[in-house]
Design an enzyme around this catalytic site. Structure first.
Site, PDB file in Angstrom:
ATOM      1  N   ARG A 236       0.844  -1.183   0.000  1.00  0.00           N
ATOM      2  CA  ARG A 236       0.000   0.000   0.000  1.00  0.00           C
ATOM      3  C   ARG A 236       0.881   1.234   0.000  1.00  0.00           C
ATOM      4  NH1 ARG A 236      -3.155  -2.824  -1.655  1.00  0.00           N
ATOM      5  NH2 ARG A 236      -5.207  -3.452  -0.853  1.00  0.00           N
ATOM      6  N   GLU A 265      -2.436   8.059  -4.952  1.00  0.00           N
ATOM      7  CA  GLU A 265      -2.456   7.171  -6.120  1.00  0.00           C
ATOM      8  C   GLU A 265      -3.588   7.579  -7.049  1.00  0.00           C
ATOM      9  OE1 GLU A 265      -3.032   2.446  -6.544  1.00  0.00           O
ATOM     10  OE2 GLU A 265      -1.353   3.051  -5.257  1.00  0.00           O
ATOM     11  N   HIS A 284       0.429   0.415 -10.202  1.00  0.00           N
ATOM     12  CA  HIS A 284      -0.344  -0.557  -9.418  1.00  0.00           C
ATOM     13  C   HIS A 284      -0.757  -1.759 -10.281  1.00  0.00           C
ATOM     14  CE1 HIS A 284      -3.080  -0.878  -5.635  1.00  0.00           C
ATOM     15  NE2 HIS A 284      -2.650  -2.060  -6.022  1.00  0.00           N
TER      16      HIS A 284
END
Length: 323
Positions: A236, A265, A284
């Protein structure tokens, strides 16, 4: 006539026909997540929600869904969902564990190796026409075989990373919850977090985002790492303080880093991190093998259909709703 109404917050790599046999399905067609206000409005009239980590499913939204029977998340993690609020409403929350373990572990290794051997820098140099001849001192990287690997969080993905490290004859340290059985089977050594930072040549993060792990990697942590160390994060983004990481990389506190997740993000295009040569950032994609994403979508749909039908979810985050 369809019995249920369902909203899916992104297009999925899966066949929706089985779901469409029992529900009217609306799929958000854009690449960006649906705005919160729109998601809030949709939730007022749906029985099932299939969402992603990028969707904020808070108490207000959950309480707005008066007919909401199930929330199904296309991810292993679920820190974007207020689980307590869903449980209070006896709404089961599904997720997609296990299936992405190997894909994410593979990608963590891809990032580790790319950072260690400066693959991205080499590609840029070649494309810029700067490869003139073989030279003995160009883009010297770090040796992986025989090095010390520190794993922060020895869950399923961390264990998979450790198994891969055995092939490189690495000394493997870990921190988090101690597990004596895993220490024997994986030949890993439990150490305190600070010792792991001091001794590791590579540090890879596989811990969940909690109040304790938020900005776990800040100025203090980077100051304790080897100046030759390389950090990898596929967990994360908020576990790593981006400002502290920028300072560590520019001041030489650590040698390099590779991130598949960032805070925020996506990472802003104006972020000073993106100016650094000793940083790799990917969007990601740790679980983004075709087979893995298809399986995740199938699992999320299976959770959704079970919840709509009043059956127990195959993969439920809050099984106490069935007690």
């Amino acid at each position: 006539m369809s019995q249920f109404n369902v909203f899916i917050t992104r297009q999925l790599p899966a066949d929706l026909n089985p779901l469409q046999q029992i529900a009217t399905v609306e799929v958000w067609p854009e690449r960006q997540p649906p705005p919160y206000d729109l998601l809030l409005e949709k939730t007022k009239s749906i029985d099932g929600l299939l969402c992603l980590l990028t969707d904020r499913v808070d108490r207000h939204l959950i309480d707005t869904g008066t007919s909401l029977k199930v929330i199904s998340q296309l991810a292993v993690g679920y820190d974007n969902i207020d689980i307590a609020a869903a449980t209070a409403r006896t709404i089961p929350v599904g997720h997609t564990p296990d299936v992405l373990t190997n894909a994410t572990a593979d990608f963590a290794w891809a990032l580790l190796m790319a950072a260690a051997r400066r693959v991205v820098e080499g590609d840029r140099l070649t494309r810029a026409g700067q490869w003139q001849t073989w030279e003995p001192d160009v883009l010297l990287g770090a040796t992986i075989t025989g090095a010390t690997l520190g794993i922060v969080g020895l869950g399923r993905i961390g264990q998979a990373v450790a198994r891969r490290a055995q092939g490189f004859e690495m000394q493997i340290l870990y921190t988090g919850h101690r597990n004596l059985e895993l220490e024997r089977s994986l030949r890993v050594q439990f150490v305190p977090f600070e010792q792991l930072l001091h001794e590791s040549d590579f540090v890879t993060i596989h811990a969940p985002l909690t109040a304790e792990t938020h900005h776990l990697f800040g100025d203090r942590a980077f100051a304790q790492m080897k100046r030759s160390a390389i950090l990898v994060n596929t967990a994360r983004g908020a576990i790593v303080d981006p400002d502290a990481l920028h300072r560590a990389l520019t001041q030489g506190d650590i040698a390099a880093a590779a991130l598949d997740v960032t805070e925020p993000e996506p990472i802003p295009t104006a972020s000073p991190l993106l100016t650094l040569e000793n940083l790799i950032v990917t969007p990601h994609i740790g679980s983004a093998s075709r087979q893995t994403r298809e399986k995740m979508a199938q699992m999320a749909i299976a959770n959704l259909m079970a919840g709509l039908g009043g059956d127990r979810l195959p993969h439920c985050v809050n099984p106490e709703v069935y007690q």
